[in-house]
Scaffold this motif. Structure first.
Motif, mmCIF file in Angstrom:
data_model
loop_
_atom_site.group_PDB
_atom_site.id
_atom_site.type_symbol
_atom_site.label_atom_id
_atom_site.label_comp_id
_atom_site.label_asym_id
_atom_site.label_seq_id
_atom_site.Cartn_x
_atom_site.Cartn_y
_atom_site.Cartn_z
ATOM 1 N N SER A 155 42.111 7.419 -43.487
ATOM 2 C CA SER A 155 41.261 7.388 -42.296
ATOM 3 C C SER A 155 42.021 7.967 -41.104
ATOM 4 O O SER A 155 43.248 8.076 -41.139
ATOM 5 C CB SER A 155 40.905 5.934 -41.986
ATOM 6 N N PRO A 156 41.308 8.292 -40.045
ATOM 7 C CA PRO A 156 41.995 8.745 -38.827
ATOM 8 C C PRO A 156 43.016 7.708 -38.352
ATOM 9 O O PRO A 156 44.100 8.067 -37.895
ATOM 10 C CB PRO A 156 40.864 8.902 -37.806
ATOM 11 N N GLU A 157 42.670 6.415 -38.482
ATOM 12 C CA GLU A 157 43.591 5.355 -38.034
ATOM 13 C C GLU A 157 44.877 5.392 -38.853
ATOM 14 O O GLU A 157 45.974 5.172 -38.328
ATOM 15 C CB GLU A 157 42.944 3.965 -38.172
ATOM 16 N N PHE A 158 44.734 5.645 -40.150
ATOM 17 C CA PHE A 158 45.924 5.725 -41.001
ATOM 18 C C PHE A 158 46.815 6.870 -40.532
ATOM 19 O O PHE A 158 48.017 6.710 -40.343
ATOM 20 C CB PHE A 158 45.514 5.926 -42.469
ATOM 21 N N GLU B 119 46.957 8.385 -37.640
ATOM 22 C CA GLU B 119 47.577 8.110 -36.333
ATOM 23 C C GLU B 119 48.699 7.089 -36.465
ATOM 24 O O GLU B 119 49.685 7.152 -35.747
ATOM 25 C CB GLU B 119 46.521 7.628 -35.318
ATOM 26 N N ALA B 120 48.548 6.155 -37.405
ATOM 27 C CA ALA B 120 49.582 5.118 -37.564
ATOM 28 C C ALA B 120 50.873 5.692 -38.140
ATOM 29 O O ALA B 120 51.965 5.290 -37.752
ATOM 30 C CB ALA B 120 49.064 3.994 -38.480
ATOM 31 N N ASP C 149 42.674 -5.679 -34.953
ATOM 32 C CA ASP C 149 42.848 -4.374 -34.305
ATOM 33 C C ASP C 149 44.300 -4.258 -33.846
ATOM 34 O O ASP C 149 45.145 -5.054 -34.276
ATOM 35 C CB ASP C 149 41.837 -4.198 -33.155
ATOM 36 N N GLN C 150 44.557 -3.326 -32.953
ATOM 37 C CA GLN C 150 45.957 -3.084 -32.568
ATOM 38 C C GLN C 150 46.576 -4.203 -31.736
ATOM 39 O O GLN C 150 47.770 -4.220 -31.512
ATOM 40 C CB GLN C 150 46.067 -1.760 -31.805
ATOM 41 N N ASN D 177 50.087 -0.785 -35.523
ATOM 42 C CA ASN D 177 49.121 0.147 -36.115
ATOM 43 C C ASN D 177 48.911 -0.102 -37.604
ATOM 44 O O ASN D 177 47.814 0.105 -38.127
ATOM 45 C CB ASN D 177 49.596 1.589 -35.920
ATOM 46 N N LEU E 52 45.503 -2.043 -40.863
ATOM 47 C CA LEU E 52 45.188 -1.273 -42.073
ATOM 48 C C LEU E 52 45.540 -2.076 -43.322
ATOM 49 O O LEU E 52 44.872 -1.971 -44.351
ATOM 50 C CB LEU E 52 45.956 0.060 -42.071
#
Ligand code: GLU
Length: 446
Positions: free
Chosen positions: A335-338, A340-341, A386-387, A427, A431
């Motif tokens: 995912s985008p979050e992954f 970015e992390a 979340d963060q 981050n 996940l």
């Protein structure tokens, strides 16, 4: 004028970074001038040319993103070379020679011993029909030389500037071997004429070929293209690159998981005074390209520099830019979050796989102090996470245990990821998710 350049490898080995640099510079030149890029396989040496290298070269160019507009094989164009040969013979520019390699060697050594340049004495040109017949009757097969006009050949080299070669210092080049096969010189010129190549951009090792080739263009009734000769790249110690040099082959760089745009970013600027910076796509390099920027200094390829550039490039890329590359690594669900992390922690994209494994499990936690991690497990907040979750958790654990700093954070990282170091937990934790985090803090593989 329509710009058309060609990259003309012999498929006798894999491309190394030096070949790739020549290919890239030709490609950028074509695109910067709204022109075309021809991939031409110089495969007249049938013994050494191999289909696997034809495929390997195409794969390497595709990996770099250097798409070709046309493809040609010299081995399929022998009729055209034969026609040119007939013309040259009819015009008295091609003559038969009968010396054996040993005889030529002897002639060369005698000239050198007298302190003279080892230039071929044109004995073939003076043979009478009877002498030729005598050689043929002996079973000798002629090789054929191109009769050079003496004097200086001058050209305005688009890299080196005003250049010249004194043809009196050159032997008449052999164009056709005793077995009838073509050396590279004539086919290259015939192809450059037939494909209307406008600019020949190649390595400096070809400078002396340029003078005979200029004459060949004219002998075949064509205006020569422009020429540009790039200094040959060396490795970091200054040693030349050879096609068989594994670690500097493009295939090896690809297998190391390096980004093609890191390679392109480096090769497009090495040997210029431009700063070497990461560029996310070839269009950006096209915009900045100017063939006049290449200096005559020897560019050196430094794998460490490429490694740094690769890391910087990864850190700058967005999820959308990386999505296909992640999918190719087997991380289609990332995912985008992954991204970015983890991206700031990568020096090589392949490492993303490891962090994907940390997020999705299974991970065997490293537990230093069972009581402490169990306390943390009991303090995990309810989802959604979340963060901010990591901050909430560590504040609660700090209050409950009195620990702070490394004492507080390090055992939690070891338990949650099974590793000493890694991306920021604020981050990663969302996940990893509550279920897995709970098990890992409890010492369970999850
Ligand atoms: N096949 C030649 C080489 O690989 C091509 C040289 C040229 O570009 O004319 O060196």
């Amino acid at each position: 004028m329509t710009v058309l350049v060609r990259f003309a490898p012999s498929p006798t080995g894999l491309l190394h970074v030096g070949n790739a640099r020549v290919a890239l510079i030709n490609w950028l030149f074509a695109k910067a001038h709204g022109g075309y890029f021809l991939l031409r396989y110089d495969d007249t040496d049938l013994e050494r040319s191999k289909p696997e290298y034809v495929d390997g070269i195409a794969e390497d160019l595709s990996w770099l993103g250097l798409a070709w507009d046309k493809k040609a094989f010299q081995s399929k164009r022998i009729t055209q070379y034969d026609a040119a040969t007939e013309k040259l013979k009819a015009d008295g520019r091609l003559y038969a020679c009968y010396e054996t390699p040993e005889e030529l060697d002897y002639k060369r050594k005698r000239l050198l011993a007298k302190g003279r340049p080892p230039v071929y004495d044109r004995a073939g040109l003076r043979l009478t029909p009877a002498e030729r017949k005598a050689f043929e009757d002996e079973g000798r097969k002629p090789h054929w030389r191109f009769k050079l006009d003496q004097g200086d050949e001058r050209w305005e080299d688009i890299v080196r500037g005003s250049s010249h070669v004194d043809c009196a210092s050159l032997s008449d080049p052999v164009l056709i071997r005793g077995d009838g096969s073509y050396l590279y010189t004539l086919p290259s010129v015939v192809d450059d004429i037939d494909y209307a190549v406008s600019h020949v951009i190649r390595g400096e090792d070809h400078v002396t070929n340029t003078a005979p080739q200029l004459q060949l263009f004219r002998a075949l009734g064509a205006e020569p293209p422009a020429f540009g000769h790039l200094p040959l790249m060396t490795d970091i110690s200054g040693a030349g690159l050879s096609k068989r040099l594994g670690s500097l082959s493009l295939r090896d760089l690809r297998e190391q998981g390096l980004e093609p745009m890191a390679v392109n970013s480096l090769l497009a600027k090495l040997g210029t005074s431009d700063a070497i910076e990461t560029r996310a796509n070839l269009d950006l390099l096209v915009d900045e390209f100017d063939v006049g920027n290449f200096s005559r200094a020897t560019p050196k390829f430094d794998p460490t520099e490429l490694g740094h550039l690769n890391a910087r490039l990864l850190h700058s890329l967005s999820f959308d830019e990386m999505r296909p590359r992640l999918a190719a690594l087997g991380l289609a669900d990332a995912s985008p979050e992954f991204w970015e992390a983890v991206k700031a922690n990568l020096t090589n994209l392949a490492e993303a796989k490891e962090w994907w494994g940390v997020v999705t499990g299974p991970v065997t936690p490293v537990i230093e102090d069972t009581g402490f991690t169990q306390t943390a497990a009991g303090l995990l907040p309810p989802e959604p996470w979340d963060q901010t979750t990591w901050g909430t958790l560590t504040a609660a654990v700090k209050t409950a245990t009195g620990r702070k700093g490394r004492e507080l954070f390090h055992p939690l990282r070891l338990a949650l990821t099974g590793r000493e170091n890694g991306p920021e937990l604020k981050n990663l934790l969302p996940l990893i998710g509550r279920e897995r985090a709970l098990k890992r803090l409890g010492g369970e593989t999850a």
